[in-house]
Design a protein around this motif. Structure first.
Motif, mmCIF file in Angstrom:
data_model
loop_
_atom_site.group_PDB
_atom_site.id
_atom_site.type_symbol
_atom_site.label_atom_id
_atom_site.label_comp_id
_atom_site.label_asym_id
_atom_site.label_seq_id
_atom_site.Cartn_x
_atom_site.Cartn_y
_atom_site.Cartn_z
ATOM 1 N N PHE A 279 0.830 -1.044 -0.215
ATOM 2 C CA PHE A 279 -0.028 0.050 0.092
ATOM 3 C C PHE A 279 1.004 1.069 0.001
ATOM 4 O O PHE A 279 2.110 1.324 0.110
ATOM 5 C CB PHE A 279 -0.910 0.038 1.206
ATOM 6 C CG PHE A 279 -0.361 0.048 2.575
ATOM 7 C CD1 PHE A 279 0.051 1.486 3.162
ATOM 8 C CD2 PHE A 279 0.190 -0.896 3.248
ATOM 9 C CE1 PHE A 279 0.682 1.519 4.303
ATOM 10 C CE2 PHE A 279 0.523 -0.912 4.426
ATOM 11 C CZ PHE A 279 1.149 0.203 5.100
ATOM 12 N N GLY A 280 0.367 2.392 -0.456
ATOM 13 C CA GLY A 280 0.993 3.627 -0.233
ATOM 14 C C GLY A 280 0.252 4.750 -0.768
ATOM 15 O O GLY A 280 -1.020 4.872 -0.754
ATOM 16 N N ALA A 281 0.871 5.869 -1.414
ATOM 17 C CA ALA A 281 0.123 7.016 -1.716
ATOM 18 C C ALA A 281 0.642 7.431 -2.946
ATOM 19 O O ALA A 281 1.817 7.062 -3.440
ATOM 20 C CB ALA A 281 0.215 8.227 -0.743
ATOM 21 N N GLN B 226 12.462 0.515 -2.663
ATOM 22 C CA GLN B 226 10.999 1.146 -2.722
ATOM 23 C C GLN B 226 11.075 2.127 -3.562
ATOM 24 O O GLN B 226 10.105 2.512 -4.216
ATOM 25 C CB GLN B 226 10.356 1.191 -1.457
ATOM 26 C CG GLN B 226 9.918 -0.105 -0.871
ATOM 27 C CD GLN B 226 9.246 -0.118 0.317
ATOM 28 O OE1 GLN B 226 9.098 -1.032 1.293
ATOM 29 N NE2 GLN B 226 9.029 1.217 0.991
ATOM 30 N N ASP B 227 11.981 3.272 -3.139
ATOM 31 C CA ASP B 227 11.933 4.481 -3.928
ATOM 32 C C ASP B 227 12.095 4.314 -5.641
ATOM 33 O O ASP B 227 11.591 4.983 -6.235
ATOM 34 C CB ASP B 227 12.934 5.617 -3.377
ATOM 35 C CG ASP B 227 12.708 6.153 -1.979
ATOM 36 O OD1 ASP B 227 11.492 5.908 -1.626
ATOM 37 O OD2 ASP B 227 13.423 6.424 -1.254
ATOM 38 N N GLY C 108 9.394 2.847 -7.081
ATOM 39 C CA GLY C 108 8.033 3.859 -6.975
ATOM 40 C C GLY C 108 8.422 4.993 -8.258
ATOM 41 O O GLY C 108 7.472 5.456 -8.994
ATOM 42 N N ARG C 109 9.463 5.253 -8.418
ATOM 43 C CA ARG C 109 9.672 6.061 -9.602
ATOM 44 C C ARG C 109 9.608 5.451 -11.108
ATOM 45 O O ARG C 109 8.834 6.192 -11.991
ATOM 46 C CB ARG C 109 11.020 6.705 -9.766
ATOM 47 C CG ARG C 109 11.377 7.840 -8.508
ATOM 48 C CD ARG C 109 12.721 8.445 -8.629
ATOM 49 N NE ARG C 109 13.826 7.133 -8.475
ATOM 50 C CZ ARG C 109 14.702 7.116 -7.414
ATOM 51 N NH1 ARG C 109 14.258 7.649 -6.169
ATOM 52 N NH2 ARG C 109 15.786 6.155 -7.510
ATOM 53 N N GLN C 110 9.758 4.233 -11.020
ATOM 54 C CA GLN C 110 9.428 3.308 -12.154
ATOM 55 C C GLN C 110 8.129 3.247 -12.640
ATOM 56 O O GLN C 110 7.481 3.418 -13.592
ATOM 57 C CB GLN C 110 10.315 2.213 -12.195
ATOM 58 C CG GLN C 110 9.841 1.237 -13.635
ATOM 59 C CD GLN C 110 10.558 -0.226 -13.052
ATOM 60 O OE1 GLN C 110 11.108 -0.488 -11.964
ATOM 61 N NE2 GLN C 110 10.025 -1.088 -13.883
ATOM 62 N N LEU C 111 7.357 2.986 -11.297
ATOM 63 C CA LEU C 111 5.831 2.884 -11.571
ATOM 64 C C LEU C 111 5.151 4.344 -11.914
ATOM 65 O O LEU C 111 4.234 4.386 -12.937
ATOM 66 C CB LEU C 111 5.360 2.481 -10.326
ATOM 67 C CG LEU C 111 5.045 0.703 -10.141
ATOM 68 C CD1 LEU C 111 4.700 0.504 -8.597
ATOM 69 C CD2 LEU C 111 4.111 0.298 -10.999
ATOM 70 N N ILE D 232 1.059 11.014 -13.368
ATOM 71 C CA ILE D 232 1.584 10.835 -11.973
ATOM 72 C C ILE D 232 2.939 11.154 -11.596
ATOM 73 O O ILE D 232 3.763 10.361 -11.969
ATOM 74 C CB ILE D 232 1.365 8.979 -11.841
ATOM 75 C CG1 ILE D 232 0.023 8.546 -12.165
ATOM 76 C CG2 ILE D 232 1.598 8.780 -10.314
ATOM 77 C CD1 ILE D 232 -1.185 8.962 -11.499
ATOM 78 N N PRO D 233 2.987 12.316 -11.331
ATOM 79 C CA PRO D 233 4.210 12.795 -10.750
ATOM 80 C C PRO D 233 4.937 12.198 -9.560
ATOM 81 O O PRO D 233 6.178 12.342 -9.537
ATOM 82 C CB PRO D 233 3.997 14.216 -10.305
ATOM 83 C CG PRO D 233 2.795 14.420 -10.126
ATOM 84 C CD PRO D 233 1.711 13.323 -10.805
ATOM 85 N N LYS D 234 4.309 11.615 -8.711
ATOM 86 C CA LYS D 234 4.887 11.063 -7.646
ATOM 87 C C LYS D 234 4.143 9.912 -7.222
ATOM 88 O O LYS D 234 2.834 9.717 -7.206
ATOM 89 C CB LYS D 234 4.913 12.093 -6.156
ATOM 90 C CG LYS D 234 5.438 11.608 -5.039
ATOM 91 C CD LYS D 234 7.103 11.504 -5.194
ATOM 92 C CE LYS D 234 7.746 11.210 -4.065
ATOM 93 N NZ LYS D 234 9.269 11.165 -4.194
ATOM 94 N N PHE D 235 4.881 8.689 -7.026
ATOM 95 C CA PHE D 235 4.468 7.534 -6.500
ATOM 96 C C PHE D 235 5.291 6.976 -5.333
ATOM 97 O O PHE D 235 6.310 6.724 -5.524
ATOM 98 C CB PHE D 235 4.298 6.388 -7.806
ATOM 99 C CG PHE D 235 3.377 5.009 -7.328
ATOM 100 C CD1 PHE D 235 2.306 5.078 -7.732
ATOM 101 C CD2 PHE D 235 4.175 4.153 -6.869
ATOM 102 C CE1 PHE D 235 1.730 3.890 -7.659
ATOM 103 C CE2 PHE D 235 3.494 2.886 -6.460
ATOM 104 C CZ PHE D 235 2.028 2.708 -6.877
ATOM 105 N N VAL D 236 4.425 6.636 -4.128
ATOM 106 C CA VAL D 236 5.164 6.226 -2.936
ATOM 107 C C VAL D 236 4.695 4.672 -2.621
ATOM 108 O O VAL D 236 3.486 4.570 -2.520
ATOM 109 C CB VAL D 236 4.731 7.115 -1.890
ATOM 110 C CG1 VAL D 236 5.655 6.671 -0.513
ATOM 111 C CG2 VAL D 236 5.292 8.385 -2.350
ATOM 112 N N ILE D 237 5.583 3.888 -2.385
ATOM 113 C CA ILE D 237 5.292 2.745 -1.728
ATOM 114 C C ILE D 237 5.615 2.831 -0.087
ATOM 115 O O ILE D 237 6.772 2.704 0.167
ATOM 116 C CB ILE D 237 6.228 1.524 -2.484
ATOM 117 C CG1 ILE D 237 5.859 1.296 -4.028
ATOM 118 C CG2 ILE D 237 5.817 0.126 -1.790
ATOM 119 C CD1 ILE D 237 6.795 0.444 -4.585
ATOM 120 N N GLU D 238 4.777 2.618 0.548
ATOM 121 C CA GLU D 238 4.946 2.834 2.079
ATOM 122 C C GLU D 238 5.007 1.417 2.702
ATOM 123 O O GLU D 238 6.097 1.470 3.591
ATOM 124 C CB GLU D 238 3.523 3.380 2.602
ATOM 125 C CG GLU D 238 3.328 4.623 2.181
ATOM 126 C CD GLU D 238 1.986 5.164 2.716
ATOM 127 O OE1 GLU D 238 1.634 4.797 3.901
ATOM 128 O OE2 GLU D 238 1.316 6.335 2.550
#
Length: 384
Positions: free
Chosen positions: A139-141, A198-199, A202-205, A220-226
């Protein structure tokens, strides 16, 4: 004297008359989740020469009878035929036009919407080189932004007068989950190293999703895997592996446990018999476990052939060893083969070795069973 009913009708008439002409077209967003808002013009007309105010992080799009016309970036405009070229063509204003006109005006919010959450309702199946097939939950944001207002109106909004984030969030979540497994698989990162990468994932996604959503005008400028979690059974296996790593050399650990049991038995002289039996059983079990981890057979050796027999019994199997030389695995070798490696200079006390039953590679000098093999290694030369 004018009756009260007549006064109310007069006020309603004045309101309708004032509504016939709109002098300022603008949107003051009082929410945090509205992506598109349609300027209300129920039975209203926009006066030619009216002011259009488009604030920062907004785009205004004119729509004529369902057909997208002119779009305006941030700024203040006086609506005239010269800055409404597409609408003028659709309306047939060939020689200028000064009367009020009807048109739908959609304000599109182009700022980043940062409070977007995602998560996997069902686990994502992934093949890991060390643990095999595992099921992951994550999960993430993420942040979403409109980069093409006209495509968004055409592909997603339609005639919705107020298009909110909740109307597109489920679509984005499904798209994210559908791409998550592929991103984790192509990253080639072992399960135990996912937290450190994870970072990067996230950038790849974010790039993959932006490319996928380009046709609807969203980026999607920012994708974070929490967090990435594994099933409980995998967690228990990880805990066991961690415990074995903390124990280290099983043979030394068994001897330490036996010594501790002897010390405890000495402190309790009243229970010598029971303690002796328990200690003997514990040491026997420890030795059997050590032999099992070392790859040795726990079954008794076959009986010797009778004196009159012609076939000797089979030789006992020898433990097979692997040697790490210059980052490469060599082997397998039995004890005789290890002695040849010592003679050739490729095996010494600091050389990493491994056999079946060991949790990790260890220097040969730390293993008591290789002491006799290493006895022929000469000491280092004195300083010249």
């Amino acid at each position: 004297m004018i009756s009260e009913t007549a006064g109310v009708d007069a006020m309603g008439l004045m309101d309708r008359l004032r509504g016939e002409f709109v002098d300022i077209v603008e949107w003051l967003d009082d929410s945090r989740d509205t992506i598109v808002w349609r300027f209300p013009r129920y039975q209203n007309e926009i006066k030619m020469g009216a002011k259009l105010v488009v604030r920062e992080s907004q785009t205004a799009v004119f729509v004529n009878e369902g057909q997208i016309a002119d779009a305006f970036p941030p700024g203040t405009y006086t609506l005239q035929t010269r800055n409404l070229p597409i609408l003028s063509t659709l309306k047939g204003w060939k020689y200028g036009f000064n009367s009020p006109f009807k048109a739908e005006v959609y304000f599109v919010n182009t700022r980043q919407f940062t409070e977007m959450k995602w998560g996997t309702q069902n686990p994502v199946i992934l093949r890991d080189a060390e643990f095999g097939v595992v099921r992951l939950r994550a999960f993430g944001a993420y942040a979403a932004r409109v980069v093409d207002a006209q495509r968004l109106l055409r592909e997603l909004v339609g005639t919705d007068p107020q298009f909110r984030t909740e109307e597109v969030q489920e679509y984005l979540r499904q798209l994210i989950v559908g791409r998550l497994g592929g991103a984790l698989a192509t990253a080639g990162v072992p399960l135990l190293d996912l937290a450190a990468h994870q970072d990067a994932i996230g950038r790849q996604l974010a790039g993959v999703l932006t490319e996928e959503l380009a046709e609807v005008g969203i980026a999607i400028p920012k994708f974070v895997i929490e967090n990435v979690s594994v099933p409980p059974e995998v967690e228990r296996a990880l805990d066991k592996r961690t415990g074995m790593g903390a124990v280290g050399d099983l043979d030394r650990f068994t001897r330490y446990q036996a010594a501790t049991a002897l010390e405890e038995a000495a402190k309790n002289p009243g229970g010598e018999a029971g303690a002796g039996v328990g200690l003997g059983m514990g040491m026997a079990m420890g030795q059997q476990m050590a032999r099992s981890m070392a790859g040795e057979s726990t079954t008794p050796a076959p009986a010797s052939a009778p004196p009159g027999g012609t076939e000797p019994p089979p030789l006992p199997a020898q433990t097979q060893w692997f040697v790490g030389v210059d980052g490469q695995r060599q082997g397998p070798f039995d004890l005789g083969g290890l002695a040849q490696q010592v003679g050739a200079g490729t095996l010494g006390p600091q050389t990493l070795v491994w056999r079946a039953g060991m949790t990790q590679w260890q220097p040969a000098g730390q293993l008591p069973e290789l002491a006799s093999v290493l006895a022929s290694v000469p000491p280092p030369l004195p300083p010249q």
